[in-house]
Scaffold this motif. Structure first.
Motif, PDB file in Angstrom:
ATOM      1  N   LYS A 155       0.881  -1.232  -0.133  1.00  0.00           N
ATOM      2  CA  LYS A 155       0.117   0.050  -0.017  1.00  0.00           C
ATOM      3  C   LYS A 155       0.740   1.352   0.037  1.00  0.00           C
ATOM      4  O   LYS A 155       0.516   2.170  -0.665  1.00  0.00           O
ATOM      5  CB  LYS A 155      -0.925  -0.047   1.320  1.00  0.00           C
ATOM      6  CG  LYS A 155      -2.252  -0.723   1.024  1.00  0.00           C
ATOM      7  CD  LYS A 155      -3.004  -0.672   2.407  1.00  0.00           C
ATOM      8  CE  LYS A 155      -4.401  -1.331   2.490  1.00  0.00           C
ATOM      9  NZ  LYS A 155      -5.017  -1.118   3.700  1.00  0.00           N
ATOM     10  N   HIS A 156       1.940   1.376   0.806  1.00  0.00           N
ATOM     11  CA  HIS A 156       2.528   2.654   1.197  1.00  0.00           C
ATOM     12  C   HIS A 156       3.735   2.637   0.478  1.00  0.00           C
ATOM     13  O   HIS A 156       4.156   3.947  -0.341  1.00  0.00           O
ATOM     14  CB  HIS A 156       2.526   2.666   2.839  1.00  0.00           C
ATOM     15  CG  HIS A 156       1.268   2.758   3.260  1.00  0.00           C
ATOM     16  ND1 HIS A 156       0.358   3.777   3.144  1.00  0.00           N
ATOM     17  CD2 HIS A 156       0.887   1.926   4.441  1.00  0.00           C
ATOM     18  CE1 HIS A 156      -0.742   3.516   3.801  1.00  0.00           C
ATOM     19  NE2 HIS A 156      -0.638   2.390   4.301  1.00  0.00           N
ATOM     20  N   ALA A 157       4.694   1.673   0.604  1.00  0.00           N
ATOM     21  CA  ALA A 157       6.075   1.826   0.017  1.00  0.00           C
ATOM     22  C   ALA A 157       5.892   1.599  -1.648  1.00  0.00           C
ATOM     23  O   ALA A 157       6.621   2.541  -2.314  1.00  0.00           O
ATOM     24  CB  ALA A 157       6.872   0.553   0.343  1.00  0.00           C
ATOM     25  N   TYR A 158       4.987   0.912  -2.026  1.00  0.00           N
ATOM     26  CA  TYR A 158       4.779   0.901  -3.553  1.00  0.00           C
ATOM     27  C   TYR A 158       3.853   1.531  -4.099  1.00  0.00           C
ATOM     28  O   TYR A 158       3.128   1.644  -5.395  1.00  0.00           O
ATOM     29  CB  TYR A 158       4.928  -0.552  -4.054  1.00  0.00           C
ATOM     30  CG  TYR A 158       6.166  -1.211  -3.634  1.00  0.00           C
ATOM     31  CD1 TYR A 158       7.367  -0.922  -4.337  1.00  0.00           C
ATOM     32  CD2 TYR A 158       6.216  -2.473  -3.299  1.00  0.00           C
ATOM     33  CE1 TYR A 158       8.562  -1.304  -4.384  1.00  0.00           C
ATOM     34  CE2 TYR A 158       7.495  -3.263  -3.026  1.00  0.00           C
ATOM     35  CZ  TYR A 158       8.605  -2.524  -3.392  1.00  0.00           C
ATOM     36  OH  TYR A 158       9.990  -3.093  -3.246  1.00  0.00           O
ATOM     37  N   GLY A 159       2.788   2.075  -3.131  1.00  0.00           N
ATOM     38  CA  GLY A 159       1.576   2.892  -3.504  1.00  0.00           C
ATOM     39  C   GLY A 159       0.709   2.062  -4.229  1.00  0.00           C
ATOM     40  O   GLY A 159      -0.204   2.716  -5.079  1.00  0.00           O
ATOM     41  N   GLY A 160       0.558   0.750  -4.058  1.00  0.00           N
ATOM     42  CA  GLY A 160      -0.499  -0.013  -4.852  1.00  0.00           C
ATOM     43  C   GLY A 160       0.231  -0.607  -6.252  1.00  0.00           C
ATOM     44  O   GLY A 160      -0.558  -1.249  -6.847  1.00  0.00           O
ATOM     45  N   ARG A 161       1.211  -0.425  -6.358  1.00  0.00           N
ATOM     46  CA  ARG A 161       1.738  -0.584  -7.526  1.00  0.00           C
ATOM     47  C   ARG A 161       2.250  -1.932  -7.831  1.00  0.00           C
ATOM     48  O   ARG A 161       2.754  -2.589  -6.781  1.00  0.00           O
ATOM     49  CB  ARG A 161       3.233   0.049  -8.121  1.00  0.00           C
ATOM     50  CG  ARG A 161       3.440   0.359  -9.373  1.00  0.00           C
ATOM     51  CD  ARG A 161       4.374   1.372  -9.623  1.00  0.00           C
ATOM     52  NE  ARG A 161       5.678   1.176  -8.993  1.00  0.00           N
ATOM     53  CZ  ARG A 161       6.245   2.090  -7.806  1.00  0.00           C
ATOM     54  NH1 ARG A 161       5.489   2.989  -7.533  1.00  0.00           N
ATOM     55  NH2 ARG A 161       7.307   1.702  -7.237  1.00  0.00           N
ATOM     56  N   ALA A 162       1.752  -2.867  -8.724  1.00  0.00           N
ATOM     57  CA  ALA A 162       2.027  -4.426  -8.736  1.00  0.00           C
ATOM     58  C   ALA A 162       3.491  -4.581  -9.347  1.00  0.00           C
ATOM     59  O   ALA A 162       4.033  -3.863 -10.035  1.00  0.00           O
ATOM     60  CB  ALA A 162       1.059  -4.969  -9.556  1.00  0.00           C
ATOM     61  N   GLY A 163       3.890  -5.890  -8.993  1.00  0.00           N
ATOM     62  CA  GLY A 163       4.950  -6.350  -9.654  1.00  0.00           C
ATOM     63  C   GLY A 163       6.313  -5.851  -8.877  1.00  0.00           C
ATOM     64  O   GLY A 163       7.570  -6.388  -9.366  1.00  0.00           O
ATOM     65  N   GLU A 164       6.206  -5.269  -7.821  1.00  0.00           N
ATOM     66  CA  GLU A 164       7.396  -4.794  -7.244  1.00  0.00           C
ATOM     67  C   GLU A 164       7.930  -6.063  -6.044  1.00  0.00           C
ATOM     68  O   GLU A 164       7.079  -6.595  -5.464  1.00  0.00           O
ATOM     69  CB  GLU A 164       7.314  -3.413  -6.664  1.00  0.00           C
ATOM     70  CG  GLU A 164       6.657  -2.349  -7.561  1.00  0.00           C
ATOM     71  CD  GLU A 164       7.944  -1.988  -8.374  1.00  0.00           C
ATOM     72  OE1 GLU A 164       9.074  -2.251  -8.265  1.00  0.00           O
ATOM     73  OE2 GLU A 164       7.717  -1.325  -9.388  1.00  0.00           O
ATOM     74  N   PRO A 165       9.105  -5.996  -5.995  1.00  0.00           N
ATOM     75  CA  PRO A 165       9.626  -7.167  -4.889  1.00  0.00           C
ATOM     76  C   PRO A 165       9.409  -6.969  -3.558  1.00  0.00           C
ATOM     77  O   PRO A 165       9.564  -5.602  -2.949  1.00  0.00           O
ATOM     78  CB  PRO A 165      11.051  -7.128  -5.201  1.00  0.00           C
ATOM     79  CG  PRO A 165      11.399  -5.827  -5.624  1.00  0.00           C
ATOM     80  CD  PRO A 165      10.441  -5.048  -6.415  1.00  0.00           C
ATOM     81  N   ILE A 166       9.122  -7.920  -3.035  1.00  0.00           N
ATOM     82  CA  ILE A 166       9.062  -7.732  -1.351  1.00  0.00           C
ATOM     83  C   ILE A 166       9.827  -9.071  -0.839  1.00  0.00           C
ATOM     84  O   ILE A 166       9.374 -10.082  -1.196  1.00  0.00           O
ATOM     85  CB  ILE A 166       7.700  -7.831  -0.701  1.00  0.00           C
ATOM     86  CG1 ILE A 166       6.897  -6.431  -1.216  1.00  0.00           C
ATOM     87  CG2 ILE A 166       7.527  -7.817   0.753  1.00  0.00           C
ATOM     88  CD1 ILE A 166       5.417  -6.464  -0.939  1.00  0.00           C
ATOM     89  N   HIS A 167      10.694  -8.952  -0.139  1.00  0.00           N
ATOM     90  CA  HIS A 167      11.543 -10.141   0.451  1.00  0.00           C
ATOM     91  C   HIS A 167      10.926 -10.234   1.838  1.00  0.00           C
ATOM     92  O   HIS A 167      11.259  -9.719   2.647  1.00  0.00           O
ATOM     93  CB  HIS A 167      13.089 -10.157   0.598  1.00  0.00           C
ATOM     94  CG  HIS A 167      13.415  -9.787  -0.901  1.00  0.00           C
ATOM     95  ND1 HIS A 167      14.843  -9.788  -1.236  1.00  0.00           N
ATOM     96  CD2 HIS A 167      13.118  -9.531  -2.066  1.00  0.00           C
ATOM     97  CE1 HIS A 167      15.102  -9.497  -2.356  1.00  0.00           C
ATOM     98  NE2 HIS A 167      13.841  -9.335  -3.055  1.00  0.00           N
ATOM     99  N   ILE A 168      10.679 -11.714   2.267  1.00  0.00           N
ATOM    100  CA  ILE A 168      10.572 -12.137   3.449  1.00  0.00           C
ATOM    101  C   ILE A 168      11.203 -13.235   4.002  1.00  0.00           C
ATOM    102  O   ILE A 168      11.439 -14.320   3.301  1.00  0.00           O
ATOM    103  CB  ILE A 168       8.904 -12.546   3.564  1.00  0.00           C
ATOM    104  CG1 ILE A 168       8.066 -11.364   3.223  1.00  0.00           C
ATOM    105  CG2 ILE A 168       8.532 -13.173   4.984  1.00  0.00           C
ATOM    106  CD1 ILE A 168       6.799 -12.041   2.368  1.00  0.00           C
TER     107      ILE A 168
END
Lengths: 142, 110
Positions: free
Chosen positions: A52-65
């Motif tokens: 929601k906030h880091a990517y502003g709802g933009r799809a396709g961006e990476p998140i590492h867990i």
């Protein structure tokens, strides 16, 4: 310290995948079912925050867990590479009000034994939470 | 997320099945808003089939509850699983929302 990492993209449908993966990782490390559920919520909140906030709802961006074992518990990190978290803009929610938003990080704080974030990076935010094994939480009030 | 909606007397029973997170919260909120707009503001939501609720899900329920109350109705909840209940307790929503132990109790409370 054994570390396992899942990389997802920034879409809400990925959150269910995170929950399944995290549950498996925690079960493998002997974490009880109730704590698994709590950590699934906490990590879900952080991943939601990234979407929601880091990517502003933009799809396709990476998140590492990532999940790491250590002698006294587990360390979980959620990392994005978008707009960094701005702690100056964060307000603790007033729980006497009926909040429609703004309680996500509060929930994470309540569910984790330790919770921190790292902004000293080129981009984004790395959130770290620690959950101790029962009886292993250090007493810092002494 | 599958959601069954049943009219029983003057009460609308809403039964979702699945996880209530960022991916499903908007759907739930929209559906509840439509029911309230159609005059079905006496709502009971049975969460027996929901094992996961996060802040997005809570937000959808709070928004719908406010809408329903604004027109003289309410959104009452029942069937909260233990892990779901703990999130409602943690955020103190358990104190401000009408939460009942089971469907029968929630429906008859109207």
């Amino acid at each position: 310290m054994t570390t396992d990492t899942l990389v997802i993209t920034s879409e809400s449908r990925q959150l269910a995948r995170v929950r399944v993966w995290l549950g498996e990782q925690l079960a493998r490390r002997g974490v009880d079912a109730h704590t698994q559920s709590a950590l699934q919520v906490a990590v879900g909140e952080l991943a939601t925050n990234s979407i929601k906030h880091a990517y502003g709802g933009r799809a396709g961006e990476p998140i590492h867990i990532s999940v790491a074992s250590r002698d006294d518990g587990v360390v979980i990190q959620v990392e994005d590479f978008g707009r960094p978290f701005d702690p100056s803009g964060y307000r603790q929610p007033d729980l006497s009000e009926m909040n429609e938003s703004g309680v996500g990080l509060y929930i994470v704080k309540r569910l984790a034994d330790e919770f921190s974030f790292d902004l000293a990076r080129e981009r984004g935010t790395r959130w770290t939470l620690v959950k101790y094994q029962p009886g292993a939480k250090p007493n810092r009030t002494a | 997320m599958d959601i069954q909606v049943t009219q029983t007397g003057g009460v609308t029973l809403v039964v979702p099945q699945g996880d209530l997170d960022m991916g499903t919260a908007d759907h739930v909120k929209r559906m509840l808003t439509e029911l309230i707009a159609k005059g079905q503001s006496k709502l009971v939501m049975d969460l027996t089939g929901v094992s996961y609720v996060d802040s997005s899900g809570l937000g959808a329920l709070v928004a719908a509850m406010k809408q329903a109350r604004a027109v003289g109705g309410n959104l009452k909840l029942c069937g909260l699983q233990d892990d779901v209940r703990s999130i409602f307790e943690m955020t103190r929503l358990i104190k401000v929302m009408a939460v009942h132990s089971d469907r029968q109790e929630a429906v008859s409370s109207w």
